[in-house]
Scaffold this motif. Structure first.
Motif, PDB file in Angstrom:
ATOM      1  N   MET A   2     -63.247  27.741   2.232  1.00  0.00           N
ATOM      2  CA  MET A   2     -63.487  28.045   0.819  1.00  0.00           C
ATOM      3  C   MET A   2     -63.194  26.838  -0.071  1.00  0.00           C
ATOM      4  O   MET A   2     -62.289  26.065   0.201  1.00  0.00           O
ATOM      5  N   PRO A   5     -61.210  29.800  -3.828  1.00  0.00           N
ATOM      6  CA  PRO A   5     -60.881  31.168  -3.455  1.00  0.00           C
ATOM      7  C   PRO A   5     -60.395  31.994  -4.638  1.00  0.00           C
ATOM      8  O   PRO A   5     -59.576  31.538  -5.437  1.00  0.00           O
ATOM      9  N   THR A  13     -59.888  38.311  -0.719  1.00  0.00           N
ATOM     10  CA  THR A  13     -60.167  36.976  -1.240  1.00  0.00           C
ATOM     11  C   THR A  13     -61.580  36.571  -0.842  1.00  0.00           C
ATOM     12  O   THR A  13     -61.991  36.769   0.301  1.00  0.00           O
ATOM     13  N   TYR A  14     -62.285  35.979  -1.805  1.00  0.00           N
ATOM     14  CA  TYR A  14     -63.673  35.563  -1.605  1.00  0.00           C
ATOM     15  C   TYR A  14     -63.880  34.160  -2.155  1.00  0.00           C
ATOM     16  O   TYR A  14     -63.128  33.699  -3.005  1.00  0.00           O
ATOM     17  N   GLU A  15     -64.942  33.515  -1.708  1.00  0.00           N
ATOM     18  CA  GLU A  15     -65.382  32.276  -2.340  1.00  0.00           C
ATOM     19  C   GLU A  15     -65.984  32.673  -3.687  1.00  0.00           C
ATOM     20  O   GLU A  15     -66.803  33.609  -3.760  1.00  0.00           O
ATOM     21  N   ARG A  48     -55.544  28.679  -1.892  1.00  0.00           N
ATOM     22  CA  ARG A  48     -55.944  27.336  -2.298  1.00  0.00           C
ATOM     23  C   ARG A  48     -54.976  26.292  -1.745  1.00  0.00           C
ATOM     24  O   ARG A  48     -55.384  25.252  -1.232  1.00  0.00           O
TER      25      ARG A  48
END
Length: 79
Positions: A2, A5, A13-15, A48
């Motif tokens: 990612m 994030p 959690t996602y991009e 991160r």
């Protein structure tokens, strides 16, 4: 890996770019399928930091100069 994030209200959690694209056409969680109460995305600083540490460890392991490492995409500010 990612680049930016973020966490959605489903706790996953996602991009950022991927979840923003998803949310532009859907109101559900891509993981659970449940309707999201909010589309607010919160930066996931813990993930991160892990990603940054991973990148630094990879640079150190290769003995590479960070200035020669591939450039990372710039972070974008959320809406």
């Amino acid at each position: 890996i990612m680049q930016d994030p973020v966490m959605a209200c489903d706790g996953h959690t996602y991009e950022r770019a991927a979840i923003e694209a998803w949310l532009s056409a859907n109101s559900t969680s891509p993981k659970t399928g449940e309707v999201l109460e909010s589309t607010t995305l919160i930066p996931n600083h813990s993930v991160r930091q892990l990603i940054d540490a991973f990148h630094q460890a990879a640079i150190d392991a290769c003995g590479a100069d960070e200035t020669k490492a591939p450039p990372r995409r710039a972070r974008t500010m959320s809406k």
